[in-house]
Scaffold this active site. Structure first.
Site, short mmCIF file in Angstrom:
data_model
loop_
_atom_site.label_atom_id
_atom_site.label_comp_id
_atom_site.label_asym_id
_atom_site.label_seq_id
_atom_site.Cartn_x
_atom_site.Cartn_y
_atom_site.Cartn_z
N HIS A 269 78.06 37.02 -36.00
CA HIS A 269 77.51 36.62 -34.79
C HIS A 269 76.73 38.06 -34.34
O HIS A 269 75.51 37.96 -34.54
CB HIS A 269 78.49 36.66 -33.65
CG HIS A 269 79.50 35.13 -33.86
ND1 HIS A 269 78.94 34.01 -34.41
CD2 HIS A 269 80.73 34.94 -34.18
CE1 HIS A 269 79.69 32.99 -34.28
NE2 HIS A 269 80.73 33.57 -34.45
N ASP A 320 79.60 27.94 -38.98
CA ASP A 320 81.01 28.40 -38.13
C ASP A 320 81.64 27.19 -37.76
O ASP A 320 82.61 26.60 -38.31
CB ASP A 320 80.21 29.26 -37.17
CG ASP A 320 81.20 29.74 -36.29
OD1 ASP A 320 82.48 29.47 -36.84
OD2 ASP A 320 80.73 30.44 -35.31
ZN LIG Z 1 84.05 32.24 -36.56
#
Ligand SMILES: [Zn+2]
Length: 447
Positions: A269, A320
């Protein structure tokens, strides 16, 4: 060594060399032996019609989140309210259900051209937090699932010790994530060994879940083994604020001070960074794994992808939470999200985005793959040009059309380590992938 030959109508040879026509890829065992451009197919070569690219790397996966698709997107809230729904699914998994769901999820990925998955794994123990007889039973279920689906797995075994930066202990659905102490995590994870198709890697769930001393211990464990090390970093502003309040440092600064950053490390991220954080990640050569379809689903924000790349961080991509499984969508989202934020176009070359989806992701997962070059693992993903999305593709624009218009549904053939897993859009090992997903998700709904 068995020899095989694949003849691609068009093949992408990387950001430097671009698109080539009539490319013969000769494979010996699981590796590429030779790549020859502009030749006719020899007798016996398998024809790959369309554009062939290296295998796509899914740099960040939580396989069980596939059961959340369509069930958590409606309504209000934020990351934290979503997390409660995610915990409900986590609570319902046992090794058999995990195997069934992960097999189907990885098979969906194979159909999408993914040849290696980085599974960020923290569902270690039973729902009461007790170890199974084999303390790696859940991790082994993932290994078996990847084998059944025909993809390589990097099992990122994540340390998860506490509920938050205030030091509260794990509670409720979280108790099955925890090993109690970094030494216990290391002892359990240390029983896992690399084997064909499996790379064992270390994970730090986040600065929330792992205290600084334990972060340093996990980093040392990974360094000893030269294993990849992944961690969630600055996905949420609330995490940054809590980290600053508790430690006086941002998550990236804390990671640097505990020896976590470096060229074998991937920060997942990295959405909310200040300028010193950008410099830290870039200067240490830390890879950043962007997961744009999840980050937009969870209202996380848009990460500074261009600035990270400029600072020196390789970029890779992950699906994800599997709101969608489509690495082409992840790749174009990096550019298109940045356009929305800045009001300008052209932040990333399409070839660089394709490199993020392939070679850079393989590097982050510890695989010598992701490039159509001699010596690399023979992963060949072919995108057909016959769909309405890909019709009209010219060789000179093929990378652009791939990145901006192709979807997972356009993948026609997938070869993983020299073995064909998908042919004519059909999975050769899992006969009916939608039915497998239906069964695995229904089993969780009905419990
Ligand atoms: Zn994750």
């Amino acid at each position: 060594m068995p020899l095989s030959a694949w003849h691609a109508q068009l093949a992408w040879l990387g950001p430097g060399r671009g698109m080539a026509e009539r490319v013969l890829v000769e494979v010996e065992g699981e590796r590429i032996a030779a790549v020859t451009e502009e030749v006719d197919p020899p007798a016996g070569a398998a024809r790959l019609a369309g554009v062939t690219i290296p295998g796509l790397a899914n740099g960040h996966s939580h396989a069980f989140h596939r059961a959340l698709r369509g069930r958590t997107q409606r309504g209000r809230g934020d990351f934290w309210t979503w997390r409660e729904l995610m915990y409900q699914v986590a609570a319902g998994l046992d090794p058999d259900r995990y195997l069934e769901l992960a097999t189907a999820a990885y098979a969906e990925m194979a159909l999408a051209g993914v040849t290696a998955v980085g599974e960020f794994h923290y569902l270690h123990h039973d729902p009461a937090g007790r170890p199974y007889a084999d303390p790696n039973r859940m991790g082994e279920a993932l290994v078996e699932a990847a084998g059944r689906a025909g993809v390589r797995l990097t099992l990122i075994d994540a340390c998860y010790l506490r509920a938050g930066l205030d030091g509260q202990p794990l509670a409720g659905a979280q108790v099955r994530f925890g090993d109690g102490h970094a030494d216990a995590w290391a002892a359990r994870a240390g029983r896992l060994r690399d084997r064909p198709g499996l790379r064992v890697a270390a994970g730090i769930h986040s600065v929330r879940a792992v205290d600084p001393a334990a972060m340093a211990a996990v980093a040392a464990w990974a360094a000893d083994r030269q294993a990849p090390l992944h961690l969630h970093l600055s996905e949420q502003l609330a995490e940054n604020e809590a980290c600053l309040a508790a430690t006086g440092r941002t998550p990236a600064a804390l990671a640097e001070s505990t020896g976590v950053l470096g060229p074998r490390t991937t920060a997942v991220h990295a959405t909310h960074l200040d300028d010193p954080d950008l410099a830290r990640l870039g200067a240490t050569g830390t890879t950043v794994c962007l997961c744009p379809t999840t980050e937009r689903d969870l209202a996380d924000g848009v990460g500074p992808a261009r600035a990270l790349a400029d600072a020196g961080s390789p970029l890779c991509l992950g699906s994800d939470s599997h709101a969608v499984v489509d690495l082409f969508e992840e790749a174009r989202a990096v550019e298109l999200d940045e356009r929305l934020v800045t009001g300008r176009r052209g932040h990333h070359r399409p070839a660089d985005l394709l490199a993020a989806a392939t070679g850079a992701g393989m590097d982050a997962l510890g695989w010598d793959a992701g490039r159509l070059a001699p010596g690399r693992l023979a992963d060949l993903v072919t995108v057909g040009l016959g769909s309405v999305r890909m019709a009209g593709t010219r060789p000179a624009d093929a990378v652009d059309q791939l990145v901006f218009a192709a979807t997972a549904a356009d993948v026609t053939s997938v070869v993983v380590s020299g073995r064909q897993v998908v042919e004519d859009g059909r999975h050769l090992l899992v006969a009916d992938v939608p039915a497998a997903l239906d069964r695995a998700i229904a089993a969780l709904d009905q419990r």
